[in-house]
Design a protein around this motif. Sequence first.
Motif: not given
Length: 229
Positions: A59-69, A91-97
């Motif tokens: 989850r932390g990686v996803s928020t960092s990605l949103e800030k950077l890119l 901070a994800v656009s979509d999810v997949l199982v």
Amino acid sequence: MAHLLLLTIARGASVEVLPALGALAHRVRVIAPEASAVATRTDTDLVLLDARSDLVAMRGVSTSLEKLLPDLPVIGVFTEGGLVALTTQWAVSDVLVDTAGPAEVDARIRLALARSGADEERTARITAGELVIDEDAYWARIRGTTLDLTYKEFELLKHLAGHPGRVFTRDQLLQEVWGYDYFGGTRTVDVHVRRLRAKLGPEHDALIGTVRNVGYRFVEQPRRPDAAR
């Protein structure tokens, strides 16, 4: 075909995280889940974030990605049970199982790319070091020189280069390049690989590596500074 970046701590191939990727033509690179590493890769259309474990860190990686890119689409890959941890803090656009089939995975990737306005023309090309393959125009060039390939030689090279590092058995290549209705033997694959290597020339024939008693894989070589485009 899109250029995908899979962020995961798994040490295996991308199909270990999302098996359906093995049936799709998208080019997938696997790196450690670090947002800063993604920022240095300018050819990425979409990120797949392996959230099957260590949910807090991912989850932390996803928020960092949103800030950077902020314009780069990110799809989280969860287990069925892991979905209970999905909140608006991700901070994800979509999810997949992770058990999703090829059709669903491809559809979600296409939709995410469409929403982000990704350049479709750019994703029609595969660039691997000094090798460039144009899927729409059906040409392949190495250091600026066009290779004289038959249709099947082109399809085989495109398939291998589209999955760098992944090992394919001869049976897999027959199914995925020649099709399920092909009745020839696996020797056909060996013959086409031999012809491809000859056309690549001694300087580049190592792009197609042999995995003893298993099959073949594409071995990407770095682009030299003086390489022609």
